[in-house]
Design a protein around this motif. Sequence first.
Motif, short mmCIF file in Angstrom:
data_model
loop_
_atom_site.label_atom_id
_atom_site.label_comp_id
_atom_site.label_asym_id
_atom_site.label_seq_id
_atom_site.Cartn_x
_atom_site.Cartn_y
_atom_site.Cartn_z
N LYS A 123 0.87 -1.17 0.00
CA LYS A 123 0.00 0.00 0.00
C LYS A 123 0.91 1.22 0.00
N VAL A 124 0.85 1.96 -1.08
CA VAL A 124 1.66 3.18 -1.22
C VAL A 124 0.71 4.37 -1.11
N ASP A 125 0.85 5.12 -0.03
CA ASP A 125 -0.05 6.24 0.25
C ASP A 125 -1.51 5.78 0.23
N GLY A 126 -1.73 4.58 0.81
CA GLY A 126 -3.07 4.04 0.95
C GLY A 126 -3.61 3.31 -0.26
N LYS A 127 -2.83 3.23 -1.34
CA LYS A 127 -3.30 2.61 -2.59
C LYS A 127 -2.53 1.31 -2.83
N LEU A 128 -3.27 0.20 -3.04
CA LEU A 128 -2.61 -1.08 -3.27
C LEU A 128 -1.86 -1.04 -4.60
N THR A 129 -0.54 -1.14 -4.52
CA THR A 129 0.31 -0.88 -5.68
C THR A 129 1.30 -2.02 -5.90
N LEU A 130 1.43 -2.41 -7.15
CA LEU A 130 2.42 -3.40 -7.54
C LEU A 130 3.65 -2.65 -8.03
N VAL A 131 4.78 -2.84 -7.34
CA VAL A 131 5.99 -2.04 -7.61
C VAL A 131 7.09 -2.93 -8.17
N ASP A 132 7.73 -2.46 -9.23
CA ASP A 132 8.87 -3.17 -9.80
C ASP A 132 10.12 -2.31 -9.62
N PHE A 133 11.21 -2.93 -9.17
CA PHE A 133 12.48 -2.22 -9.00
C PHE A 133 13.30 -2.33 -10.27
N ALA A 143 -0.06 -7.83 -12.64
CA ALA A 143 -1.24 -7.31 -11.95
C ALA A 143 -2.49 -8.10 -12.30
N VAL A 144 -2.65 -8.42 -13.58
CA VAL A 144 -3.86 -9.13 -14.00
C VAL A 144 -3.85 -10.59 -13.51
N ALA A 145 -2.68 -11.13 -13.20
CA ALA A 145 -2.57 -12.49 -12.70
C ALA A 145 -2.74 -12.58 -11.19
N LEU A 146 -2.73 -11.45 -10.51
CA LEU A 146 -2.87 -11.43 -9.05
C LEU A 146 -4.32 -11.60 -8.64
N ASP A 147 -4.53 -12.27 -7.53
CA ASP A 147 -5.88 -12.37 -6.97
C ASP A 147 -6.30 -11.05 -6.34
N GLU A 148 -5.32 -10.30 -5.86
CA GLU A 148 -5.60 -9.02 -5.21
C GLU A 148 -6.14 -8.01 -6.23
N THR A 149 -6.91 -7.06 -5.74
CA THR A 149 -7.40 -5.98 -6.59
C THR A 149 -6.38 -4.85 -6.60
N VAL A 150 -5.50 -4.89 -7.58
CA VAL A 150 -4.43 -3.89 -7.66
C VAL A 150 -5.01 -2.56 -8.12
N GLU A 151 -4.67 -1.50 -7.39
CA GLU A 151 -5.17 -0.17 -7.74
C GLU A 151 -4.20 0.62 -8.60
N SER A 152 -2.93 0.23 -8.54
CA SER A 152 -1.93 0.98 -9.28
C SER A 152 -0.71 0.10 -9.54
N ILE A 153 0.00 0.38 -10.63
CA ILE A 153 1.30 -0.26 -10.89
C ILE A 153 2.35 0.84 -10.89
N ALA A 154 3.56 0.49 -10.49
CA ALA A 154 4.59 1.53 -10.34
C ALA A 154 5.98 0.98 -10.59
N VAL A 155 6.85 1.85 -11.07
CA VAL A 155 8.26 1.53 -11.26
C VAL A 155 9.09 2.41 -10.34
N LEU A 156 9.93 1.77 -9.55
CA LEU A 156 10.89 2.48 -8.71
C LEU A 156 12.26 2.28 -9.35
N ARG A 157 12.75 3.30 -10.04
CA ARG A 157 14.03 3.20 -10.75
C ARG A 157 15.13 3.80 -9.89
N ILE A 158 16.16 3.00 -9.68
CA ILE A 158 17.32 3.42 -8.90
C ILE A 158 18.53 3.44 -9.83
#
Length: 238
Positions: free
Chosen positions: A144-154, A172-187
């Motif tokens: 949960k990122v700022d309250g939103k269920l988010t799938l994050v990729d590094f 995200a579409v393969a998850l049972d969870e209801t994903v609200e957002s997808i995100a990329v964390l680039r380092i």
Amino acid sequence: MTRTYHIGDQHLPSVTTILNILDKPALVPWAAKMTAGAFKDAVAKSLDCLSEELLDEIEREAKASYRKKSTEAMDIGTRVHTIIETWIESDGVLTPDEVIDPYAKRGLEAFLAWGEEHDIEIISYEQVVTDNRYYAGRYDLLAKVDGKLTLVDFKTSTGIWFTYWLQLGGYAVALDETVESIAVLRIDKETGDLEYQSRDHWMMYAQAFVQLARYYETHKLLEELEKEIKRGNKNKQH
């Protein structure tokens, strides 16, 4: 490289394997060959003292350099992923000062800085998901990122590319969870600079990936069919 997951009685291609068909792998070695050849010719013209054997060695190293850089980049990415996973498993006890590897240390520092900028509640990490027919894959982080269920990729790449959103859409579409957002964390692997982007409307990326996965399956079936036809033709000739 083809990577598969053994799910039940199925061997399913990974999400990243499917995405690789969007690339033009033959163009990279060709470009490397052209560059190395041009470099060799330029050196030969300017330096008559170099032997043909040394010029050939220079050409071989030039052609292989892109593979070496690619392998190094993947290795750094793996080290950054591993240290973040280790930090999560330590319940946040691990500190960057305890990390010797400079790339891993910068990666962990950036991850922690991201956590300070956002309200993060980790749900799960490094979990395998599958659509049970076309593909499987392992996502980096569900939180949960700022309250939103988010799938994050590094990522430790030089930028955030379109295929990353397709990759996350597939997870995200393969998850049972209801994903609200997808995100990329680039380092940034060299500087440790941080870039974070998210997409709330991710379903179109998911739909595009699923279509690509279906094409991948059909493509593989056609490849096998062509092999059978060629074997049959050879048998007829004998």
